[in-house]
Write a protein that holds these residues in place. Structure first.
Motif, PDB file in Angstrom:
ATOM      1  N   LEU A  15       0.857  -1.180   0.000  1.00 21.39           N
ATOM      2  CA  LEU A  15       0.000   0.000   0.000  1.00 21.39           C
ATOM      3  C   LEU A  15       0.894   1.231   0.000  1.00 21.39           C
ATOM      4  O   LEU A  15       1.835   1.316   0.774  1.00 21.39           O
ATOM      5  CB  LEU A  15      -0.874   0.003   1.255  1.00 21.39           C
ATOM      6  CG  LEU A  15      -1.661   1.278   1.550  1.00 21.39           C
ATOM      7  CD1 LEU A  15      -2.768   1.460   0.528  1.00 21.39           C
ATOM      8  CD2 LEU A  15      -2.225   1.231   2.960  1.00 21.39           C
ATOM      9  N   LEU A  16       0.593   2.174  -0.884  1.00 25.15           N
ATOM     10  CA  LEU A  16       1.307   3.443  -0.910  1.00 25.15           C
ATOM     11  C   LEU A  16       0.333   4.524  -0.504  1.00 25.15           C
ATOM     12  O   LEU A  16      -0.768   4.619  -1.055  1.00 25.15           O
ATOM     13  CB  LEU A  16       1.833   3.736  -2.325  1.00 25.15           C
ATOM     14  CG  LEU A  16       2.580   5.059  -2.468  1.00 25.15           C
ATOM     15  CD1 LEU A  16       3.914   5.006  -1.738  1.00 25.15           C
ATOM     16  CD2 LEU A  16       2.779   5.393  -3.941  1.00 25.15           C
ATOM     17  N   GLU A  17       0.734   5.340   0.478  1.00 27.93           N
ATOM     18  CA  GLU A  17      -0.134   6.444   0.885  1.00 27.93           C
ATOM     19  C   GLU A  17       0.692   7.575   1.465  1.00 27.93           C
ATOM     20  O   GLU A  17       1.811   7.382   1.914  1.00 27.93           O
ATOM     21  CB  GLU A  17      -1.195   5.981   1.882  1.00 27.93           C
ATOM     22  CG  GLU A  17      -0.666   5.431   3.169  1.00 27.93           C
ATOM     23  CD  GLU A  17      -1.760   4.906   4.096  1.00 27.93           C
ATOM     24  OE1 GLU A  17      -2.903   4.720   3.658  1.00 27.93           O
ATOM     25  OE2 GLU A  17      -1.451   4.669   5.271  1.00 27.93           O
ATOM     26  N   TYR A  98      12.281   6.103  -8.217  1.00 25.74           N
ATOM     27  CA  TYR A  98      11.646   5.485  -9.385  1.00 25.74           C
ATOM     28  C   TYR A  98      11.283   6.592 -10.364  1.00 25.74           C
ATOM     29  O   TYR A  98      10.407   7.405 -10.087  1.00 25.74           O
ATOM     30  CB  TYR A  98      10.406   4.680  -8.971  1.00 25.74           C
ATOM     31  CG  TYR A  98      10.763   3.525  -8.072  1.00 25.74           C
ATOM     32  CD1 TYR A  98      11.185   2.319  -8.614  1.00 25.74           C
ATOM     33  CD2 TYR A  98      10.727   3.660  -6.689  1.00 25.74           C
ATOM     34  CE1 TYR A  98      11.556   1.259  -7.798  1.00 25.74           C
ATOM     35  CE2 TYR A  98      11.099   2.611  -5.872  1.00 25.74           C
ATOM     36  CZ  TYR A  98      11.515   1.414  -6.427  1.00 25.74           C
ATOM     37  OH  TYR A  98      11.891   0.380  -5.613  1.00 25.74           O
ATOM     38  N   GLU A  99      11.988   6.639 -11.484  1.00 24.14           N
ATOM     39  CA  GLU A  99      11.737   7.681 -12.478  1.00 24.14           C
ATOM     40  C   GLU A  99      10.521   7.359 -13.345  1.00 24.14           C
ATOM     41  O   GLU A  99       9.875   8.269 -13.861  1.00 24.14           O
ATOM     42  CB  GLU A  99      12.974   7.886 -13.340  1.00 24.14           C
ATOM     43  CG  GLU A  99      14.145   8.428 -12.516  1.00 24.14           C
ATOM     44  CD  GLU A  99      15.413   8.519 -13.325  1.00 24.14           C
ATOM     45  OE1 GLU A  99      15.808   9.662 -13.629  1.00 24.14           O
ATOM     46  OE2 GLU A  99      15.992   7.463 -13.644  1.00 24.14           O
ATOM     47  N   GLU A 106       2.734   5.673  -9.233  1.00 26.83           N
ATOM     48  CA  GLU A 106       3.052   6.916  -9.949  1.00 26.83           C
ATOM     49  C   GLU A 106       3.243   8.106  -9.013  1.00 26.83           C
ATOM     50  O   GLU A 106       3.994   9.030  -9.322  1.00 26.83           O
ATOM     51  CB  GLU A 106       1.956   7.235 -10.970  1.00 26.83           C
ATOM     52  CG  GLU A 106       1.980   6.322 -12.167  1.00 26.83           C
ATOM     53  CD  GLU A 106       0.823   6.570 -13.136  1.00 26.83           C
ATOM     54  OE1 GLU A 106      -0.207   7.155 -12.716  1.00 26.83           O
ATOM     55  OE2 GLU A 106       0.966   6.177 -14.296  1.00 26.83           O
ATOM     56  N   SER A 107       2.594   8.078  -7.860  1.00 25.94           N
ATOM     57  CA  SER A 107       2.687   9.201  -6.915  1.00 25.94           C
ATOM     58  C   SER A 107       4.097   9.433  -6.407  1.00 25.94           C
ATOM     59  O   SER A 107       4.430  10.540  -5.983  1.00 25.94           O
ATOM     60  CB  SER A 107       1.765   8.966  -5.727  1.00 25.94           C
ATOM     61  OG  SER A 107       0.440   8.881  -6.132  1.00 25.94           O
ATOM     62  N   ILE A 108       4.942   8.388  -6.422  1.00 30.62           N
ATOM     63  CA  ILE A 108       6.306   8.564  -5.897  1.00 30.62           C
ATOM     64  C   ILE A 108       7.339   8.761  -7.004  1.00 30.62           C
ATOM     65  O   ILE A 108       8.539   8.653  -6.754  1.00 30.62           O
ATOM     66  CB  ILE A 108       6.733   7.418  -4.959  1.00 30.62           C
ATOM     67  CG1 ILE A 108       6.682   6.066  -5.660  1.00 30.62           C
ATOM     68  CG2 ILE A 108       5.923   7.453  -3.676  1.00 30.62           C
ATOM     69  CD1 ILE A 108       7.378   4.948  -4.895  1.00 30.62           C
TER      70      ILE A 108
END
Length: 157
Positions: A15-17, A98-99, A106-108
């Motif tokens: 999970l990315l938040e 992460y390019e 995509e948020s990071i």
């Protein structure tokens, strides 16, 4: 005291938040990163991995030729940095980004993640411990509980 976070209850895929936590990185007591505008990735058996916005990094970075691949996030780019108190000391491949991350991450894009060393990393003023082993980059704080992947005997988890 914040509630405990059991790493075995974190999801897979991760999970990315956004996290409201205050992140700081100090090297030889000099602040090199500072933000309250980061993301964390929470993945089963791992402590959080934090991703800081590029404008929170207070020292220049140079691109490394080292690469790796994450099944969830995609191809990682690594970065080198010079010690702020000894410019001839360069630390290589302890920062990554992460390019072109996968759609779910995509948020990071271009956000930076730091291994917890050789500098000192802090979450809300608490100095973190690095995730066991030297492969994963999670930050362990006092609110993290449960066996953590990375040490001897945990590779196949």
């Amino acid at each position: 005291m914040p509630p405990k976070l059991n790493v075995h209850k974190f999801p897979r895929p991760p999970l990315l938040e956004k996290t409201p936590r205050h992140l700081q990185i100090k090297w030889n007591n000099q602040l090199i990163a500072d933000t309250k505008d980061a993301y964390w990735a929470l993945e089963t058996t791992h402590p959080p991995t934090y991703y800081l916005p590029p404008d929170s990094i207070l020292l220049p970075l140079t691109r490394s030729s080292h690469k790796s691949f994450c099944e969830w996030k995609g191809a990682a780019t690594y970065w080198n940095i010079n010690n702020p108190t000894n410019g001839s000391e360069e630390v290589k491949n302890r920062i990554w980004s992460y390019e072109k991350p996968t759609k779910s991450f995509e948020s990071i894009k271009d956000y930076l993640s730091f291994y917890a060393g050789p500098w000192d990393c802090y979450v809300d003023g608490e100095k973190v411990e690095p995730q066991p082993g030297d492969f994963y980059g999670g930050w362990v704080t006092s609110d993290i509980e449960g066996p953590i992947k990375g040490g001897p005997g945990t590779w196949g988890w």
